[in-house]
Scaffold this motif. Structure first.
Motif, PDB file in Angstrom:
ATOM      1  N   ARG A  63       0.856  -1.194   0.000  1.00  0.00           N
ATOM      2  CA  ARG A  63       0.000   0.000   0.000  1.00  0.00           C
ATOM      3  C   ARG A  63       0.883   1.231   0.000  1.00  0.00           C
ATOM      4  N   TYR A  64       0.704   2.079  -1.016  1.00  0.00           N
ATOM      5  CA  TYR A  64       1.537   3.264  -1.172  1.00  0.00           C
ATOM      6  C   TYR A  64       0.687   4.537  -1.171  1.00  0.00           C
ATOM      7  N   PRO A  65       0.781   5.335  -0.095  1.00  0.00           N
ATOM      8  CA  PRO A  65       0.108   6.641  -0.089  1.00  0.00           C
ATOM      9  C   PRO A  65       0.835   7.623  -0.997  1.00  0.00           C
ATOM     10  N   VAL A  66       0.077   8.507  -1.626  1.00  0.00           N
ATOM     11  CA  VAL A  66       0.626   9.456  -2.590  1.00  0.00           C
ATOM     12  C   VAL A  66      -0.067  10.796  -2.421  1.00  0.00           C
ATOM     13  N   LYS A  67       0.721  11.858  -2.420  1.00  0.00           N
ATOM     14  CA  LYS A  67       0.188  13.221  -2.418  1.00  0.00           C
ATOM     15  C   LYS A  67      -0.070  13.644  -3.869  1.00  0.00           C
ATOM     16  N   ILE A  68      -1.321  13.952  -4.170  1.00  0.00           N
ATOM     17  CA  ILE A  68      -1.684  14.340  -5.541  1.00  0.00           C
ATOM     18  C   ILE A  68      -1.370  15.822  -5.737  1.00  0.00           C
ATOM     19  N   MET A  69      -0.580  16.130  -6.762  1.00  0.00           N
ATOM     20  CA  MET A  69      -0.114  17.500  -6.949  1.00  0.00           C
ATOM     21  C   MET A  69      -0.919  18.301  -7.966  1.00  0.00           C
ATOM     22  N   ARG A 115      -6.062  18.819  -6.006  1.00  0.00           N
ATOM     23  CA  ARG A 115      -4.673  19.159  -5.713  1.00  0.00           C
ATOM     24  C   ARG A 115      -4.446  19.125  -4.201  1.00  0.00           C
ATOM     25  N   GLY A 116      -3.405  18.430  -3.780  1.00  0.00           N
ATOM     26  CA  GLY A 116      -3.085  18.325  -2.359  1.00  0.00           C
ATOM     27  C   GLY A 116      -3.765  17.175  -1.646  1.00  0.00           C
ATOM     28  N   GLU A 117      -4.640  16.459  -2.345  1.00  0.00           N
ATOM     29  CA  GLU A 117      -5.345  15.331  -1.745  1.00  0.00           C
ATOM     30  C   GLU A 117      -4.421  14.118  -1.682  1.00  0.00           C
ATOM     31  N   ASP A 118      -4.706  13.221  -0.717  1.00  0.00           N
ATOM     32  CA  ASP A 118      -3.914  12.000  -0.577  1.00  0.00           C
ATOM     33  C   ASP A 118      -4.737  10.801  -1.034  1.00  0.00           C
ATOM     34  N   ILE A 119      -4.120   9.983  -1.897  1.00  0.00           N
ATOM     35  CA  ILE A 119      -4.737   8.725  -2.280  1.00  0.00           C
ATOM     36  C   ILE A 119      -3.763   7.595  -1.939  1.00  0.00           C
ATOM     37  N   ALA A 120      -4.233   6.372  -2.001  1.00  0.00           N
ATOM     38  CA  ALA A 120      -3.355   5.222  -1.785  1.00  0.00           C
ATOM     39  C   ALA A 120      -3.584   4.215  -2.898  1.00  0.00           C
ATOM     40  N   MET A 161       8.297  19.493  -3.454  1.00  0.00           N
ATOM     41  CA  MET A 161       6.873  19.231  -3.695  1.00  0.00           C
ATOM     42  C   MET A 161       5.998  20.056  -2.754  1.00  0.00           C
ATOM     43  N   LYS A 162       6.345  20.084  -1.479  1.00  0.00           N
ATOM     44  CA  LYS A 162       5.551  20.817  -0.496  1.00  0.00           C
ATOM     45  C   LYS A 162       5.532  22.308  -0.814  1.00  0.00           C
ATOM     46  N   ARG A 163       6.681  22.840  -1.173  1.00  0.00           N
ATOM     47  CA  ARG A 163       6.753  24.267  -1.489  1.00  0.00           C
ATOM     48  C   ARG A 163       5.945  24.592  -2.745  1.00  0.00           C
ATOM     49  N   VAL A 164       6.046  23.739  -3.763  1.00  0.00           N
ATOM     50  CA  VAL A 164       5.296  23.965  -4.993  1.00  0.00           C
ATOM     51  C   VAL A 164       3.789  23.860  -4.732  1.00  0.00           C
ATOM     52  N   LEU A 165       3.382  22.907  -3.903  1.00  0.00           N
ATOM     53  CA  LEU A 165       1.962  22.786  -3.554  1.00  0.00           C
ATOM     54  C   LEU A 165       1.446  24.047  -2.881  1.00  0.00           C
TER      55      LEU A 165
END
Length: 382
Positions: free
Chosen positions: A32-38, A108-113, A195-199
């Motif tokens: 299971r891999y969580p991912v921050k959607i950019m 944008r900024g949502e987390d999916i897995a 990534m965090k700064r760009v978000l």
């Protein structure tokens, strides 16, 4: 939302060679891999890659869902993934499989897995270790791919990403992706901080990582002791820059070419013949630039970082590194330079990291330094 008409990669990893172990096969395994959607979009698809495998990998099933934190997903949002209409797919060695697009609106900024289940014996060879504040996944015994929370007695965190190489969304035409390409320094935290700064500050840009620890531009190890140090640049780079929606690549690569060779009397796998000249290493960077240009990508070169105190440090390695950095800083062949070295080195001893910027091994930066590198990248790019 405006009309979504363009596939853009919003998360990515290199596919490299996982470390050889006696128990390098798994059975009845959930990843299971969580991912921050950019970037927001209407549809999603993933790519699974067995590029470094030596035998077929059979995926039993896969799904995506909204991620709630820790190991948990929202079970009401689970959407199964199919491959040419089938739940299961066989991925041959050197090949990849792209899932069928599914309607799964994301913000944008949502987390999916992404959850993957492998019921039969599976060669766990196509993988890469990644760390950082937005990175890390989980593995579990049994088919827990649809479980809202992984069983704590049968699951563990992992920093190794197997098979999952890209996640794309169907998004607006204005959106684009920046690729961060490199070795262990890029496999660690600075791309996550970028990534965090760009978000926080940009609305139409995603940042993805294509990095593999131990890799060199000019050489690779073809023995099982060191093959997990990955593929050489001429094999990696053309493949890892095939990224939907990408228009820019940041290249921070080459330090391993300089620090690895020690002579066969010290290590039989690391001959002095592997040590490049500055001209050869620069030629490798020029190869990257040429390949990137053929793909229509802008190129930003990152300078190589301090290495004073590293276990193979010698004056000749420092001189070689400085020659390459001088070329990076002065060449007109790239679109720009991100001077990571200048940002994190000690102004009173430029061969060494600055105060608080050394992780302790004198090669890899500290978290504070990775944040500083991300600031430097953001300032140069935007």
């Amino acid at each position: 939302m405006n009309k979504c008409s363009k596939w853009v990669t919003v998360w990515g990893n290199a596919i490299s060679v996982a470390e050889r172990r006696p128990g390098s096969f798994a059975k009845n395994l959930t990843l299971r891999y969580p991912v921050k959607i950019m970037l927001g979009g209407e549809r999603v698809r993933i790519t699974l890659d067995n590029f470094c495998g030596t035998e077929p990998v059979i995926l039993t099933s896969a799904n995506i869902a909204l991620f709630l934190g820790n190991e948990s997903i929202n079970p009401d949002t689970i959407m199964p993934l199919t491959f040419n209409g089938n739940e299961s797919v066989t991925i041959m060695p050197k090949e990849k499989a792209v899932s069928d697009p599914i309607d799964f609106p994301v913000k944008r900024g949502e987390d999916i897995a992404v959850s993957l289940y492998f019921s039969d014996y599976t060669e766990m060879r196509s993988g890469v270790v990644i760390t950082g504040p937005l990175s890390g996944g989980f593995f579990a015994v049994g088919d827990q791919s649809r479980s809202s929370t992984l069983d704590p007695d049968l699951s563990k965190p992992t920093s190794c990403y197997y098979f999952l190489s890209d996640i794309e969304v169907l998004t607006e035409e204005k959106n684009r992706t920046i690729i961060c390409y490199g070795d262990s320094i890029t496999a660690q935290a600075w791309p996550d901080f970028l990534m965090k700064r760009v978000l926080e500050k940009e609305s139409n840009t995603a940042v993805i990582r294509k990095a593999a620890s131990g890799t060199r531009i000019l050489r690779q190890y073809d023995n099982i002791t060191y093959d997990s140090y990955g593929l050489k640049g001429s094999i990696r780079f053309p493949r890892e820059t095939e990224v939907s929606g990408a228009d820019t690549v940041i290249i921070q690569h080459g330090i391993n070419d300089i620090i690895h060779p020690v002579g066969v009397e010290v290590n039989k796998f690391r001959p002095w013949s592997d040590l490049p000249t500055a001209k050869e290493l620069i030629g490798g960077l020029e190869m990257y630039i040429k390949t990137a240009r053929e793909k229509g990508l802008k190129v930003y070169l990152g300078t190589l970082l301090p290495i004073k105190g590293w276990r193979t440090y010698e004056d000749f390695r420092e001189k070689l590194k400085n020659e390459v950095n001088h070329w990076i800083r002065t060449t007109d062949k790239a679109d720009g330079v991100i001077d990571f070295d200048l940002a994190v080195r000690n102004p009173l001893d430029t061969a060494a990291f600055g105060e608080g910027y050394d992780s302790g091994d004198h090669l890899h930066p500290s978290l504070k330094a990775y944040e500083r590198m991300a600031e430097e990248a953001y300032k140069t790019l935007f």
